[in-house]
Scaffold this active site. Structure first.
Site, PDB file in Angstrom:
ATOM      1  N   TYR A 154       0.825  -1.205   0.000  1.00  0.00           N
ATOM      2  CA  TYR A 154       0.000   0.000   0.000  1.00  0.00           C
ATOM      3  C   TYR A 154       0.860   1.257   0.000  1.00  0.00           C
ATOM      4  CZ  TYR A 154      -4.243  -2.693   0.616  1.00  0.00           C
ATOM      5  OH  TYR A 154      -5.290  -3.567   0.419  1.00  0.00           O
TER       6      TYR A 154
ATOM      7  N   GLU B 231      -7.791  -7.049   5.695  1.00  0.00           N
ATOM      8  CA  GLU B 231      -6.974  -8.142   5.170  1.00  0.00           C
ATOM      9  C   GLU B 231      -6.178  -8.819   6.282  1.00  0.00           C
ATOM     10  OE1 GLU B 231      -4.946  -6.067   2.024  1.00  0.00           O
ATOM     11  OE2 GLU B 231      -6.883  -5.623   1.086  1.00  0.00           O
TER      12      GLU B 231
END
Length: 393
Positions: free
Chosen positions: A95, A137
């Site tokens: 990310y 996640e």
């Protein structure tokens, strides 16, 4: 921290995003892969070549901007994406890389409009969304790792069986190399498969629907050889390059499309290789002795491409269920096979109280869904799976 001022600025940039269109995501991916080529071990490069991933990313960015003050509207999309990310083993560090390239892309494509305030707003908005994904996640990784038969990251499996299902589809049965149990899954979910095709520079990860009921010992996927247009890199490698006894790396089952037992009639509609998750659901319903009505409806080109035909016949004979198939390019004397495209008006379906599951090419699902809505089926009882980057019907 995402403030009201940030939200206002983000919404003001929506016209900028819409004007940029796919040029934004094309620039983003080109930039990211040139500077972080290792990410090609994760991203599906075939979807990059077709442009589907760029379109999906642009639509996701635009949807986030438009709903940034109503994130509840994105709950379903967040869950779908988080599930898919876990089948690539996406981590927090990824990310950071994506965020940096997104901000730099906006700076490079919208130099004048990308003021310090706009940069701050988009940076905070991205960090906020990224943390939502990272948290969800992480939960999924921990849940699967702690479950009986579960694991984190990749796990080595050996191909135990390789069977022909039809002209273009082969099934692969995987058994864990360590001989230990494997985590169960809900019918409709998929498996992440990691391979390095012969001559490939990078690893390739693909998701394939599990095509039979969970048994705690092995997994089965059924893969269509992609031959139209650009041949499928992984599908053809699985068909021709791997044999019984070969090893592959698998990620734990994932996916937000799956059968939910609502104690109601079930209608399974599929076309082509979209039959695979429906087969998993049908096998599970049979194993569980599901006592509601079940309709199994399929469409394909011809008898040569009709996967699982004998197995479906057996299951729908052993149970009081209905099945019907349409061959687009072939006529048949079989009373359960029609000619042409799927016509749901010819079937006695539980329109008022059934749950309808769809899978297949996007045009087929749009066609089938419209038929259902026209026949009076409530939209909230139509559930569907899209192979590859998501698309709304």
């Amino acid at each position: 921290m995402l403030t009201d001022a940030h939200i206002s600025i983000i919404k003001s940039t929506i016209p900028l995003l819409e004007n940029a269109g796919s040029a934004l995501t094309n620039h983003f991916y080109k930039r990211m892969f040139s500077q972080n080529p290792e990410l090609q071990d994760i991203f599906n490069m075939s979807n990059q070549h077709t442009g589907r991933q760029q379109v999906a990313l642009f639509e996701a960015i635009a949807a986030y901007a438009k709903n940034i003050d109503n994130l509840a509207a994105l709950t379903t999309a967040v869950e779908r994406i988080a599930q898919k990310h876990t089948s690539f083993n996406i981590q927090a560090k990824h990310y950071e890389i994506v965020g940096m390239h997104l901000i730099e892309t906006l700076r490079e494509l919208a130099t004048e409009a990308f003021t310090p305030d706009v940069e701050d707003a988009w940076t905070q908005a991205y960090l906020f969304l990224a943390q939502i994904f990272i948290s969800r996640e992480s939960e999924l990784y921990k849940l699967r790792s702690a479950s009986f038969g579960g694991w984190a990251g990749t796990r080595k499996f050996v191909i135990k069986e390789k069977n022909i299902e039809s002209e273009l589809v082969k099934s692969f049965v995987f058994a864990p190399v360590d001989g230990q149990p494997v985590i169960d899954y809900v019918p409709g979910q998929y498996l992440g498969v990691e391979v390095t095709p012969t001559g490939a520079e990078y690893k390739e990860i693909r998701q394939y629907s599990l095509s039979t009921a969970a048994n705690g010992k092995t997994y089965r996927i059924s893969v269509k050889r992609e031959v139209n247009g650009v041949p499928g890199v992984v599908s053809n490698y699985l068909h021709d390059g791997l044999n019984v006894g070969d090893e592959v790396n698998l990620y734990a089952p994932a996916g937000d499309f799956y059968f939910v037992d609502r104690k109601a009639p079930v209608v399974l509609l599929s076309a082509g290789v979209g039959i695979t998750p429906m087969q998993s659901i049908l096998e599970t319903l049979a194993a569980d002795k599901y006592d509601e009505k079940v309709h199994y409806l399929h469409a394909c080109e011809n008898s040569e491409q009709h996967s699982f035909a004998q197995r479906v016949q057996q299951l729908t004979t052993d149970n009081p269920w209905q099945q019907f198939t349409w061959y687009r390019n072939e006529e048949s004397d079989n009373e359960n096979i029609g000619h042409g495209v799927m016509d749901l008006s010819t079937q006695d379906l539980p329109l008022g109280n059934g749950d309808f599951y769809l899978c297949g090419p996007i045009p087929f699902m749009q066609f089938a869904k419209q038929q259902l809505l026209t026949l009076g089926v409530s939209e909230d009882r139509v559930h569907y799976e899209v192979f590859g980057p998501h698309a709304a019907l």
